[in-house]
Design an enzyme around this catalytic site. Structure first.
Site, short mmCIF file in Angstrom:
data_model
loop_
_atom_site.label_atom_id
_atom_site.label_comp_id
_atom_site.label_asym_id
_atom_site.label_seq_id
_atom_site.Cartn_x
_atom_site.Cartn_y
_atom_site.Cartn_z
N ARG A 1 15.02 21.52 -7.41
CA ARG A 1 15.13 20.28 -8.19
C ARG A 1 16.56 19.73 -8.22
O ARG A 1 17.52 20.48 -8.14
CB ARG A 1 14.58 20.53 -9.60
CG ARG A 1 13.08 20.80 -9.53
CD ARG A 1 12.48 21.14 -10.85
NE ARG A 1 12.47 20.02 -11.77
CZ ARG A 1 12.05 20.10 -13.03
NH1 ARG A 1 11.59 21.25 -13.49
NH2 ARG A 1 12.06 19.04 -13.80
N SER B 1 16.30 9.47 -18.21
CA SER B 1 16.13 10.92 -18.28
C SER B 1 16.72 11.49 -19.56
O SER B 1 17.92 11.39 -19.80
CB SER B 1 16.80 11.60 -17.08
OG SER B 1 16.95 12.98 -17.34
N ASP C 1 5.55 13.26 -18.71
CA ASP C 1 4.96 14.57 -18.39
C ASP C 1 3.44 14.56 -18.45
O ASP C 1 2.80 15.55 -18.07
CB ASP C 1 5.50 15.63 -19.38
CG ASP C 1 6.99 15.83 -19.21
OD1 ASP C 1 7.51 15.52 -18.12
OD2 ASP C 1 7.64 16.27 -20.18
O1 SPQ Z 1 11.99 21.52 -18.31
P1 SPQ Z 1 11.28 20.85 -17.18
O2 SPQ Z 1 10.86 21.84 -16.17
O3 SPQ Z 1 12.08 19.74 -16.57
O4 SPQ Z 1 9.95 20.23 -17.84
C1 SPQ Z 1 9.28 18.96 -17.82
C2 SPQ Z 1 7.77 19.31 -18.02
O5 SPQ Z 1 6.89 18.69 -17.42
O6 SPQ Z 1 7.50 20.18 -18.81
C3 SPQ Z 1 9.51 18.13 -16.55
F1 SPQ Z 1 9.06 18.64 -15.50
O7 SPQ Z 1 9.63 18.18 -18.97
C4 SPQ Z 1 10.87 17.48 -19.14
C5 SPQ Z 1 10.62 15.98 -19.13
O8 SPQ Z 1 9.99 15.55 -17.97
C6 SPQ Z 1 11.45 17.88 -20.47
C7 SPQ Z 1 12.51 16.95 -20.95
C8 SPQ Z 1 13.39 17.36 -22.07
O9 SPQ Z 1 13.03 18.27 -22.83
O10 SPQ Z 1 14.47 16.75 -22.23
C9 SPQ Z 1 12.70 15.69 -20.42
C10 SPQ Z 1 11.91 15.17 -19.30
O11 SPQ Z 1 12.65 15.30 -18.10
P2 SPQ Z 1 13.63 14.12 -17.60
O12 SPQ Z 1 14.03 14.54 -16.22
O13 SPQ Z 1 12.80 12.88 -17.62
O14 SPQ Z 1 14.76 14.05 -18.50
#
Ligand code: SPQ
Length: 746
Positions: free
Chosen positions: A433, A478, A626
């Site tokens: 990633r 994000s 998600d």
């Molecule tokens: O932790 P991880 O693996 O990135 O988990 C995911 C998920 O689907 O459980 C993404 F794959 O959630 C992220 C979410 O997509 C959790 C998160 C957070 O806790 O801040 C933010 C989101 O990611 P991003 O890249 O949009 O900031």
């Protein structure tokens, strides 16, 4: 009984001589003989009965008492005699004309054998390949020789600088023929590792039993000894002579680890004497999870059961409807942040409703590795003994994040500002990633971070940098990037502000405020300033709307369903899934709305509904990021076409969620067309089929839900990572009427 040789493959070598027909030598001889790896296997032993039995049992082809006559024409000679007898046997061998015979051994300490071999073998040291099979059994003697003893066991070879490559390759092949897992290691390293993993525990077991046996009330001690004492001291039943040899042979390495251990033991003693519960709790909580933690790192997997690390298959049966009231586990994003901020706070933070999933456990472990004492989790309760903003300690090794992107990205901001260096690693999925999204802005603040190729993990973060606050316009929506920079901002000189192109989850901002740390939020910009403190607090983690989403879709698509999901977090930056389902015609209502610990919460009632395809408003994309995998399932069950655009972020989650979902839907007969930033799905019948989750928890759960409208079972591969976010998913499915189970356990 003589065991017949299996098949008749071409032998790898001519004559093998095994010196010492005990369990180790006998098993080596027997395994190779039965597999037809050597043209002849000759055994040597001083004991006549062992020689007789070895032939009778088919362990060897013939046996000899005399080393010299046994070794005539030998191609490989294996020394499997006690450690302190090695010197004598090597001396005898040095006096023989062995031509180019390869010498190898199976001794448990290598330094002492290598010293003797160098002294007596001279030039012939080139043909010596020191080795150590890490296998054994409580039984001993040639009668216990077991042709499969080394299967799937580690064998460590410790070749020397002068070791002949051909000789090493031959010994490698012999062990591999026995099914062993062969590794090479330096002699000194081998002895250090074995001193710690094997020799020290034996010394402690022997020592403890002897010490207790000496006490005047020894009968009572042994009478009331429970399982713990028996488990700990089982190895005190090992062969005393063999262990006496080992300790004398590996003296230096054993003394080094013993001294270190004695230091730690002294500290424990001081803690007990001084009533230092904090120290005790730290040691015990870390030790409790350490074994499992290291096996996870070694397998480079997420925090999931080793049994299922490769291909855990879910089998989802078609049809069904849902009913009842359930509470899904705690919110993953909030759980992560509760540990991070709790650790940085001053005082003790109590967390309730913590998600005991593998991702959040990775965050706990990382902070334990940095010296934070964390109790639990136990039934969702965690107690974090905060160390303050400047109290983290350097971890002794890399911090392993398993499958968790949130852990890695948020921690990188925090660690960029610490006085020590850190390395962040993860499992195979996380290692793919993108991390430049955090590394680049952190570098602009003065951080020194190196990534792997193409900006992927591991992250090497250099400590001791003075960060400077800045304003950052995020190129993508994000929450992880935003949170990472805000955490770095707690340490950076002046102000750090982040502007997001679209609203993303704001748990970091809310929770910082909950810990008493001022955060300014104006429109799309969040700002922090260094120089404040976090004060410990109580956190109640609501149920995760991302986990609830599977059941929101499930009850919507399964005819005759009505389900209540209790205590779900409905933070407006997370409720896109509800909005999208409602736009599709979903029947969803929020009941008993309240605010708990700064986060809005509700019970959600969902009833089945006739869904229709829609163009998903792009503004909702970050608010449901998600939940799209399961929303694609809703789209497949809806009447008409659903179009998603502006969701290219889905391609860099735990899997490429656009492609992987499209592949699975198509395999089940659904018309789905991936586009660079989204997908077009035409609702229609869903067949059964075989789909792959690619280790992505949300894909695995989405196809489990799809089965409710399928005409045949759906077999879902690679589901082990469901444990990263939703450990009791299958149990809750069974409770409400979704018929999915591990294959073979339906
Ligand atoms: O932790 P991880 O693996 O990135 O988990 C995911 C998920 O689907 O459980 C993404 F794959 O959630 C992220 C979410 O997509 C959790 C998160 C957070 O806790 O801040 C933010 C989101 O990611 P991003 O890249 O949009 O900031």
């Amino acid at each position: 009984m003589v065991t017949e040789r299996q098949g008749s493959p071409k032998p790898l070598i001519g004559r093998l001589v095994v010196v010492g027909l005990g369990l180790i030598g006998g098993s080596f001889a027997r395994g190779l003989r039965e597999r037809g790896v050597c043209r002849e296997v000759v055994g040597v032993d001083l004991d006549a009965e062992s020689r007789r039995l070895a032939v009778q049992l088919g362990v060897v082809d013939r046996s000899e008492a005399d080393l010299a006559s046994a070794c005539v024409g030998a191609e490989v000679i294996m020394l499997a005699v006690p450690l302190l007898a090695m010197e004598r046997v090597l001396g005898q061998l040095a006096a023989l004309d062995l031509q180019d015979a390869i010498l190898t051994d199976a001794g448990s300490a290598k330094g002492s054998i290598v010293r003797v071999a160098r002294a007596v073998l001279g030039e012939r040291i080139r043909h010596f390949v020191p080795g150590h099979p890490i296998a054994g059994s409580e039984q001993s003697g040639v009668e216990a020789a077991n042709a499969s003893l080394y299967r799937r066991h580690k064998v460590i070879l410790t070749p020397l600088a002068e070791t002949d490559a051909g000789a090493l390759a031959t010994v490698d092949r012999l062990w591999q023929a026995l099914g062993a897992d062969v590794e090479h290691m330096a002699v000194e390293h081998h002895d250090e590792v074995l001193a710690a993993t094997s020799h020290l525990p034996h010394l402690l077991a022997f020592g403890l039993v002897d010490s207790l046996a000496h006490q005047s009330d020894n009968l009572d001690i042994f009478r009331y000894a429970a399982g713990g004492f028996r488990d700990f001291t089982r190895i005190a039943g090992s062969d005393p002579v063999m262990w006496h040899d080992i300790f004398l042979a590996n003296r230096e390495a054993v003394l080094r680890i013993l001294d270190r251990f004695q230091g730690d033991l002294d500290q424990l003693r001081r803690a007990v004497a001084g009533g230092d519960g904090h120290h005790l709790l730290g040691v015990f909580t870390r030790a409790r999870v350490a074994r499992e933690h290291f096996s996870k790192i070694l397998a480079r997997r997420a925090y999931v059961d080793a049994m299922h690390s490769n291909d855990l298959i879910f089998l989802a049966q078609p049809g069904g409807s849902l009913s009842g009231r359930i509470r899904v586990p705690g919110d993953k994003s909030i759980s992560h942040r509760s540990i991070m901020l709790g650790s940085l706070a001053e005082g003790v933070t109590e967390v309730e409703g913590f998600l005991e999933g593998e991702d959040a456990l990775a965050t706990i472990q990382a902070f334990r590795d940095m010296g934070v004492v964390i109790e639990g989790p136990h039934h969702g309760r965690v107690t974090v003994h905060g160390v303050g903003l400047h109290g983290l300690k350097a971890p002794v090794g890399p911090l392993y994040m398993g499958n968790s992107g949130t852990s890695m990205r948020l921690l990188s901001g925090l660690l960029a500002a610490q006085p020590f260096d850190t390395v962040l690693t993860g499992d195979a999925s996380l290692s793919k990633r993108p991390m430049n999204r955090v590394a680049k802005p952190l570098r602009e603040m003065g951080a020194v971070i190196e990534t792997g190729p193409e900006g992927r993990p591991p992250l090497n973060i250099k400590g001791g940098q003075a960060l400077t606050g800045m304003h950052y316009e995020m190129p993508m929506a994000s929450a992880q990037v935003k949170s990472c920079l805000l955490l770095a901002g707690l340490y950076a000189a002046g102000q750090t502000s982040v502007t997001e192109p679209a609203p993303t989850r704001d748990h970091t901002e809310r929770m910082l405020q909950g810990f008493g740390y001022p955060v300014q939020v104006e429109g799309a910009t969040a700002t922090v300033e260094s120089g404040h403190r976090l004060s410990a607090t109580r956190i109640e983690v609501p149920a995760d709307i991302s986990s609830a989403a599977f059941f929101l879709v499930a009850a919507s698509i399964a005819e005759g369903s009505e389900l209540v999901l209790e205590h779900v977090g409905i933070n407006p930056t997370r409720t896109g899934v509800i909005d999208i389902l409602k736009l599709m015609g979903g029947d969803i209502s929020l009941e008993n709305q309240r605010v708990v610990g700064g986060e809005p919460v509700a019970d959600i009632r969902v009833r089945s509904a006739k869904l229709k395809g829609i163009e998903i408003p792009e503004t909702l994309v970050p608010l449901a990021i998600d939940e799209f995998p399961v929303l694609f399932v809703a789209a497949a069950c809806a009447e008409g076409r659903t179009v998603l655009r502006g969701a290219e972020e889905l391609r860099v989650k735990e899997s490429d969620r656009i492609q992987v979902m499209a592949d699975g839907l198509i395999a089940c007969g659904v018309k789905a067309e991936p586009t660079p930033d989204g997908i077009i799905i035409d609702g229609g019948p869903i067949g059964g089929g075989e789909v792959w989750a690619h280790g992505d928890h949300r894909i695995a759960m989405s196809f489990s839900i799809a089965s409710l409208r399928a005409s045949a079972p759906i077999r879902i591969h690679d589901c082990a990572n469901v444990a990263t976010s939703f450990p009791n998913f299958l149990d809750l499915c069974a409770q409400v009427g979704v018929r999915v189970a591990r294959e073979g356990q339906a």
